[in-house]
Design a protein around this motif. Structure first.
Motif, PDB file in Angstrom:
ATOM      1  N   UNK A 198       0.831  -1.208   0.000  1.00  0.00           N
ATOM      2  CA  UNK A 198       0.000   0.000   0.000  1.00  0.00           C
ATOM      3  C   UNK A 198       0.862   1.253   0.000  1.00  0.00           C
ATOM      4  N   UNK A 199       0.198   2.403   0.107  1.00  0.00           N
ATOM      5  CA  UNK A 199       0.941   3.660   0.145  1.00  0.00           C
ATOM      6  C   UNK A 199       0.377   4.524   1.267  1.00  0.00           C
ATOM      7  N   UNK A 200       1.130   5.525   1.656  1.00  0.00           N
ATOM      8  CA  UNK A 200       0.617   6.436   2.683  1.00  0.00           C
ATOM      9  C   UNK A 200      -0.429   7.349   2.069  1.00  0.00           C
ATOM     10  N   UNK A 201      -1.427   7.712   2.868  1.00  0.00           N
ATOM     11  CA  UNK A 201      -2.448   8.658   2.421  1.00  0.00           C
ATOM     12  C   UNK A 201      -1.791  10.028   2.228  1.00  0.00           C
ATOM     13  N   UNK A 202      -2.198  10.782   1.178  1.00  0.00           N
ATOM     14  CA  UNK A 202      -1.553  12.086   0.939  1.00  0.00           C
ATOM     15  C   UNK A 202      -1.584  13.002   2.175  1.00  0.00           C
ATOM     16  N   UNK A 203      -2.653  12.928   2.958  1.00  0.00           N
ATOM     17  CA  UNK A 203      -2.704  13.785   4.152  1.00  0.00           C
ATOM     18  C   UNK A 203      -1.648  13.361   5.176  1.00  0.00           C
ATOM     19  N   UNK A 204      -1.428  12.049   5.277  1.00  0.00           N
ATOM     20  CA  UNK A 204      -0.396  11.552   6.202  1.00  0.00           C
ATOM     21  C   UNK A 204       0.984  12.012   5.737  1.00  0.00           C
ATOM     22  N   UNK A 205       1.196  11.959   4.415  1.00  0.00           N
ATOM     23  CA  UNK A 205       2.486  12.391   3.872  1.00  0.00           C
ATOM     24  C   UNK A 205       2.740  13.858   4.234  1.00  0.00           C
ATOM     25  N   UNK A 206       1.708  14.697   3.996  1.00  0.00           N
ATOM     26  CA  UNK A 206       1.867  16.133   4.265  1.00  0.00           C
ATOM     27  C   UNK A 206       2.020  16.383   5.774  1.00  0.00           C
ATOM     28  N   UNK A 207       1.226  15.688   6.586  1.00  0.00           N
ATOM     29  CA  UNK A 207       1.337  15.840   8.039  1.00  0.00           C
ATOM     30  C   UNK A 207       2.745  15.497   8.516  1.00  0.00           C
ATOM     31  N   UNK A 208       3.278  14.370   8.029  1.00  0.00           N
ATOM     32  CA  UNK A 208       4.618  13.956   8.440  1.00  0.00           C
ATOM     33  C   UNK A 208       5.674  14.990   8.067  1.00  0.00           C
ATOM     34  N   UNK A 209       5.540  15.552   6.862  1.00  0.00           N
ATOM     35  CA  UNK A 209       6.497  16.582   6.416  1.00  0.00           C
ATOM     36  C   UNK A 209       6.424  17.793   7.344  1.00  0.00           C
ATOM     37  N   UNK A 210       5.192  18.225   7.659  1.00  0.00           N
ATOM     38  CA  UNK A 210       5.023  19.445   8.463  1.00  0.00           C
ATOM     39  C   UNK A 210       5.508  19.210   9.901  1.00  0.00           C
ATOM     40  N   UNK A 211       5.147  18.049  10.464  1.00  0.00           N
ATOM     41  CA  UNK A 211       5.592  17.746  11.835  1.00  0.00           C
ATOM     42  C   UNK A 211       7.116  17.774  11.889  1.00  0.00           C
ATOM     43  N   UNK A 212       7.739  17.130  10.910  1.00  0.00           N
ATOM     44  CA  UNK A 212       9.196  17.025  10.954  1.00  0.00           C
ATOM     45  C   UNK A 212       9.866  18.396  10.797  1.00  0.00           C
ATOM     46  N   UNK A 213       9.313  19.266   9.944  1.00  0.00           N
ATOM     47  CA  UNK A 213       9.980  20.570   9.758  1.00  0.00           C
ATOM     48  C   UNK A 213       9.823  21.460  10.993  1.00  0.00           C
ATOM     49  N   UNK A 214       8.728  21.309  11.743  1.00  0.00           N
ATOM     50  CA  UNK A 214       8.581  22.095  12.977  1.00  0.00           C
ATOM     51  C   UNK A 214       9.386  21.469  14.126  1.00  0.00           C
ATOM     52  N   UNK A 215       9.468  20.150  14.141  1.00  0.00           N
ATOM     53  CA  UNK A 215      10.261  19.506  15.201  1.00  0.00           C
ATOM     54  C   UNK A 215      11.734  19.900  15.090  1.00  0.00           C
ATOM     55  N   UNK A 216      12.190  20.094  13.849  1.00  0.00           N
ATOM     56  CA  UNK A 216      13.596  20.458  13.653  1.00  0.00           C
ATOM     57  C   UNK A 216      13.924  21.820  14.260  1.00  0.00           C
TER      58      UNK A 216
END
Ligand SMILES: [Zn+2]
Length: 343
Positions: A101-119
């Motif tokens: 399967x693949x990740x849902x587009x919303x999950x992909x975007x959420x993961x990107x945003x979480x990671x850029x703020x965590x940094x």
């Protein structure tokens, strides 16, 4: 002749056809050109006309019965073969391999945003989807007559005391402020609910990310620096952005942030309503009243907050033109994100 027909009919009835071999032997024995029935027809030709009239129908009905039995047995054997093997098997063919399967587009975007703020030091926090009036409205300076408090805009689970489906993830930030002391640097992410008609542009639920920074001497420049980091990391260095003065009950001053339209490169199209800009988030300095409501001394501390819809960001990032696609589970839509890494 009549006896012979009766014998054959009996023999035919007692023949069991269970596979291709017995089917073929039935065909050879009864209905082939040299089979028993053909021989009877040969003999039939020699009979006197009177007898032909009597025996003809019986002989014909024997022939039809044999053909019927052959056809139904043949199709039963074919069906059995397909159901057992699916289709004829070539064991030398390569296997299909596992379906991944693949990740849902919303999950992909959420993961990107979480990671850029965590940094840059933000902690991810979570909270309940059903909240009281205090965390969703009152603590955030929403006046009693604010339209968002209306039944038409908010899903109430219970009235007096009010329990409702949160309309924004800012409710989570209030709970964090009440239990932690500054410096606080947090992002809250999750599903929010609004009583809106479902269309290509709006839905009764969507995902929101809310960010907050509270410390001594926080400035509007800190807010702008954080937003620039977010936009440039997610949309690329060349992205232009602008702050427009706006109003939210819980921030003062408040701003809405636009980026240049990625579809028309700022020239103007239907997505940006021919302005060349699209709104991506709201932000501002946290109103001192909100800090007081959370027992944080506004004389000593200040801070900024921002909020955005994840669906909106995903639509801009992947040029998706209908919000409903995110929740309709069409595999053709979801499979397009197979090659996108979710981090
Ligand atoms: Zn445009």
């Amino acid at each position: 002749m009549i006896d012979r027909i009766a014998q054959l009919r009996e023999k035919m009835a007692s023949t069991i056809i269970k596979d291709k071999e017995t089917l073929e032997s039935f065909r050879r024995h009864f209905i082939s050109k040299k089979g028993a029935i053909s021989l009877l027809f040969e003999a039939f030709k020699e009979l006197p006309t009177g007898e032909k009239k009597v025996i003809g129908p019986t002989l014909n009905s024997l022939k039809q019965a044999a053909e019927k039995k052959f056809k139904s047995a043949a199709s039963a054997i074919e069906a059995k073969h397909v159901s057992v093997t699916g289709q004829s098997v070539d064991v030398t063919l390569p296997s299909f391999g596992p379906t991944i399967g693949s990740l849902h587009p919303l999950t992909i975007v959420q993961n990107k945003i979480i990671s850029l703020f965590q940094r840059i030091g933000f902690n991810l926090v979570e909270g309940p989807e059903i909240v009281g009036d205090w965390h969703n409205f009152t603590a955030l300076n929403f006046p009693d007559n604010h339209p968002a408090r209306d039944m038409q805009d908010t899903f109430f689970v219970q009235r007096n005391p009010d329990q409702l489906l949160r309309t924004h993830t800012t409710s989570v930030q209030i709970a964090i402020c009440e239990t932690q002391s500054p410096p606080i640097r947090s992002i809250a992410l999750g599903r929010v609910f609004r009583n809106e008609a479902v269309s290509a542009r709006s839905h009764c639920f969507f995902h929101q990310l809310d960010g907050m920074y509270i410390n001594t001497d926080v400035t509007f420049s800190d807010l702008k620096g954080t937003i620039y980091h977010f936009v440039e990391t997610l949309f690329g260095q060349a992205t232009k952005l602008r702050f427009r003065a706006s109003y939210f009950p819980f921030t003062e001053p408040s701003a809405e942030v636009d980026i240049n339209c990625r579809l028309c490169q700022g020239k103007g199209c239907t997505v940006c309503k021919h302005s060349g800009w699209v709104e991506i988030l709201g932000a501002g300095m946290i109103d001192p009243n909100v800090l007081s409501n959370c027992h944080i001394d506004p004389e000593k501390y200040n801070g900024f907050a921002f909020g955005m819809g994840i669906e909106r960001i995903a639509m801009l990032l992947y040029q998706i033109d209908d919000l409903r696609l995110f929740s309709e589970n069409h595999l053709d839509f979801l499979r397009q994100f197979k090659s996108v890494l979710g981090h």
